[in-house]
Design a protein around this motif. Structure first.
Motif, PDB file in Angstrom:
ATOM      1  N   TYR A 198     -13.483  38.118  60.783  1.00  0.00           N
ATOM      2  CA  TYR A 198     -14.545  37.254  60.984  1.00  0.00           C
ATOM      3  C   TYR A 198     -14.503  36.262  61.882  1.00  0.00           C
ATOM      4  N   THR A 199     -13.164  35.611  61.898  1.00  0.00           N
ATOM      5  CA  THR A 199     -12.595  34.737  62.883  1.00  0.00           C
ATOM      6  C   THR A 199     -12.495  35.334  64.118  1.00  0.00           C
ATOM      7  N   ASP A 233      -9.873  37.189  58.522  1.00  0.00           N
ATOM      8  CA  ASP A 233      -9.266  37.381  59.959  1.00  0.00           C
ATOM      9  C   ASP A 233     -10.205  38.135  60.914  1.00  0.00           C
ATOM     10  N   HIS A 270     -15.480  33.759  66.081  1.00  0.00           N
ATOM     11  CA  HIS A 270     -14.650  32.370  66.546  1.00  0.00           C
ATOM     12  C   HIS A 270     -13.590  32.921  67.587  1.00  0.00           C
ATOM     13  N   THR A 326     -10.906  30.277  68.565  1.00  0.00           N
ATOM     14  CA  THR A 326      -9.939  29.739  67.257  1.00  0.00           C
ATOM     15  C   THR A 326      -9.140  30.786  67.038  1.00  0.00           C
ATOM     16  N   TYR A 327      -9.448  32.221  67.250  1.00  0.00           N
ATOM     17  CA  TYR A 327      -8.554  33.086  66.754  1.00  0.00           C
ATOM     18  C   TYR A 327      -7.374  33.321  67.557  1.00  0.00           C
TER      19      TYR A 327
END
Length: 353
Positions: free
Chosen positions: A129-130, A127, A134, A137-138
């Motif tokens: 990391y996203t 979670d 990103h 995307t999150y």
């Protein structure tokens, strides 16, 4: 008849195995487990009950990822309720008196805590990391996605619990005519019954999740380090450090010794001196792995920037304040009036502009 014959075979097997267990005694384990589990029970119960209270009742603007935190606190709370049985067991020199069903339930909950904790750590890692690397995307991830992940993890955990509980007795004859719970299995049980669980737990419960954590968190830390100095940066890095410390201190030593212990039980390792050392090391790491229950609340604290984690026990002395209706911001104190009041320069008509 089949169950009776299986039980007789296990009983005969553990009786012959008990003689080999004599060489694997570690007398320090009784006082070690009793002391560590008692401390973990007291601290873990207080910390995790408070964590559940703040996460569920006092939290404002809860993020979707807090679903993982809530479930981690719930797992730790369930683990805490197992500890009184374990304390009594070790206090009586590894003699189980609560019956086979209680042994199955407490034993499975004990180990499920380990692997569900690692699983939720991994979910938090993915979670973060996203979110950091990103972000577009999150923002498309919804609450239902977190709930589905949590539901899948609990279904897998409950299926393992049910299979172990219904799979046959988990208590057997120990040394000195004691009744061992969830240990002292013979070679046949380790080779045929316990081997699949141990292999799956080591691969999918530790190696893969721990690899994800070791790969993703350095990438997250590198990206966060590029951000200018801020409170949120410190909190994010503190979260990473806490998870890495918990994994390194609690989970890594346990799984390394458990792998050696498993190889010893299926007699891949047969050196007597090394076998005795592994047995004693596993006693220590079993005590260490329980400490994660007390360390996880630190994670809840550092990941909650908008939550109140303190109880309002302080006495607050409120000064009398007069608020005007024409200040630029509603609710802003009329400092000019307060200054006049302190200096004794109040004049008739002053106070409300």
């Amino acid at each position: 008849m089949a169950d009776n014959s299986w039980a007789e075979r296990v009983s005969n097997e553990t009786v012959t195995n008990a003689s080999s267990e004599l060489a694997l005694e570690a007398d320090f384990q009784y006082s070690l487990f009793t002391a560590v589990y008692s401390v973990v029970f007291v601290l873990g119960l207080i910390e995790n009950v408070l964590a559940l209270y703040f996460l569920c009742c006092r939290a404002k603007h809860v993020s979707h990822s807090c679903v993982y935190m809530m479930n981690l606190a719930l797992v730790d709370t369930l683990f805490v309720f197992v500890l009184p049985f374990k304390i009594h067991y070790h206090l009586n020199r590894n003699n189980w008196i609560f019956g086979d069903m209680a042994c199955r339930i407490t034993g499975t909950l004990y180990y499920i805590n380990i692997y569900l904790s690692i699983a939720f750590f991994t979910c938090i890692c993915i979670d973060r990391y996203t979110a950091v690397l990103h972000p577009f995307t999150y923002i498309r991830i919804k609450l239902i996605h977190y709930l589905v992940v949590v539901a899948v993890l609990w279904v897998v955990a409950l299926s393992v619990i049910v299979s172990l509980i219904l799979g046959g007795p988990l208590h057997n004859r120990g040394v000195r005519n004691t009744t061992a719970c969830f240990e002292n299995f013979g070679k046949h049980s380790w080779t045929y019954r316990m081997a699949p669980y141990n292999i799956l737990a080591l691969v999918f419960g530790f190696v893969i999740p721990f690899s994800i954590i070791l790969i993703f968190y350095p990438l997250i830390a590198k990206r966060i380090s590029q951000i200018k100095h801020s409170v949120r940066k410190r909190k994010a890095l503190s979260t990473i450090y806490i998870i890495l410390v918990i994994c390194t201190l609690c989970f890594l030593p346990y799984h390394l010794t458990h792998l050696l212990h498993f190889l010893m039980r299926i007699q891949v390792i047969q050196n007597e001196v090394f076998t005795n050392l592994v047995y004693k090391m596993r006693r220590v790491t079993l005590a260490l792995v329980s400490l994660n229950c007390c360390l996880n609340p630190l994670l809840y604290y550092f990941t909650s920037s908008s939550k109140r984690w303190h109880l309002n026990f302080k006495l607050r002395f409120r000064s009398k304040s007069v608020y005007t209706i024409c200040d630029q911001k509603f609710g802003e104190l009329s400092w000019g009036y307060k200054l006049h009041q302190r200096c004794g320069n109040k004049k008739p008509g002053d106070g409300i502009n």
